[in-house]
Design an enzyme around this catalytic site. Structure first.
Site: not given
Length: 288
Positions: A245, A262
């Site tokens: 992301h 992430c």
């Protein structure tokens, strides 16, 4: 009569001498601040001033003066310019990384000698009494080298821009988000061809990004983490709560920070284009 005349002459000389010695007005100071008598008086014992030779030679029996070179001495050559506005490359990255160390530059390194770099160089030069040209010459570079340390790889690529390593063999077939922890890059590959490459950031040692072969199972355009209450735009989840992301923190701080596991992307335009191309079920490979 002769004696009387001689007496008047003596008195006149005495009065004139007293007037010279006593003075009647304040004399202006010379350039060095000292007051000078407008009359040069030689006292007994003073060394006589050397006699001046007429132009073109000395007096009888003296050797002629050696010839002189009346040409003005040449000005020193200016320092050679190494880099200036518009230059690009690894050397410019090192210059920018070193300017960051001495707090003259806060953005980058970008590898491009831009306006910010020129202003930083000019400020550094002026602080050290060098000509403020904004161009990095040999003198400026040597001064900067003496004040800084050798930048490491992630000092040079603090904000991304590093080349990608060759892709993992598992990335050479199909549609793959090929993520390399060594070069900190993500390749978007289709049937062995690299479509695009972006710099990425991973989790810290306490929240590491998992390695292995996964697949995209959910895409969320405007996702917000329920665990950390932080935005995760263009999220593409591949392993539990871990996703690829966009990260505003990565965009601002570069590799000075880390994620919670992430795979962060700092280029918002690039991640938005990637988000539009990736489908649920596409493969994700995370490797060293």
């Amino acid at each position: 009569m002769r004696t009387r005349g001689m007496g008047r002459a003596a008195i006149a000389v005495t009065v004139a001498g007293a007037a010279v010695l006593a003075g009647c007005t304040v004399q202006p100071a010379d350039g060095d601040g000292k007051r000078r008598s407008p009359v040069h008086i030689e006292m007994p014992g003073d060394s006589p001033a050397p006699a001046r030779s007429p132009a073109g030679g000395g007096g009888p029996g003296t050797a002629p003066a050696p010839p002189t070179d009346d040409k003005p001495s040449a000005a020193p050559a200016p320092a050679r310019v190494l880099w200036s506005r518009g230059d690009t490359g690894r050397d410019v990255r090192e210059l920018q990384a070193r300017l960051r160390q001495v707090a003259w530059l806060f953005d980058g390194p970008t590898g491009t000698y831009d306006d910010a770099t020129e202003r930083a160089v000019s400020g550094f030069q002026g602080k050290r009494g060098l000509p403020r040209t904004g161009r990095t010459d040999t003198v400026t570079w040597q001064r900067l080298l003496g004040m800084t340390r050798e930048p490491g790889r992630w000092d040079l690529y603090l904000m991304g821009g590093q080349p990608a390593d060759p892709p993992d063999a598992r990335c050479r077939t199909g549609r793959v988000l090929c993520i390399d922890k060594t070069s900190r890059t993500l390749r978007w590959m289709v049937d062995g061809r690299t479509v695009s490459t972006v710099a990425v950031r991973f989790g810290s040692q306490y929240t590491p990004t998992r390695e292995g072969v996964f697949s995209v199972y959910w895409k969320s355009r405007d996702h917000v983490s329920t665990l950390y209450d932080s935005p995760m735009p263009y999220a593409m989840f591949f392993s539990g709560g871990q996703a690829v992301h966009y990260s505003a923190d990565f965009a601002a701080r570069g590799y000075a920070g880390a994620s919670h596991g992430c795979v962060n992307v700092r280029d918002e335009r690039a991640i938005s284009e990637l988000f539009a191309q990736v489908r649920n079920g596409d493969k994700v490979v995370v490797s060293w």
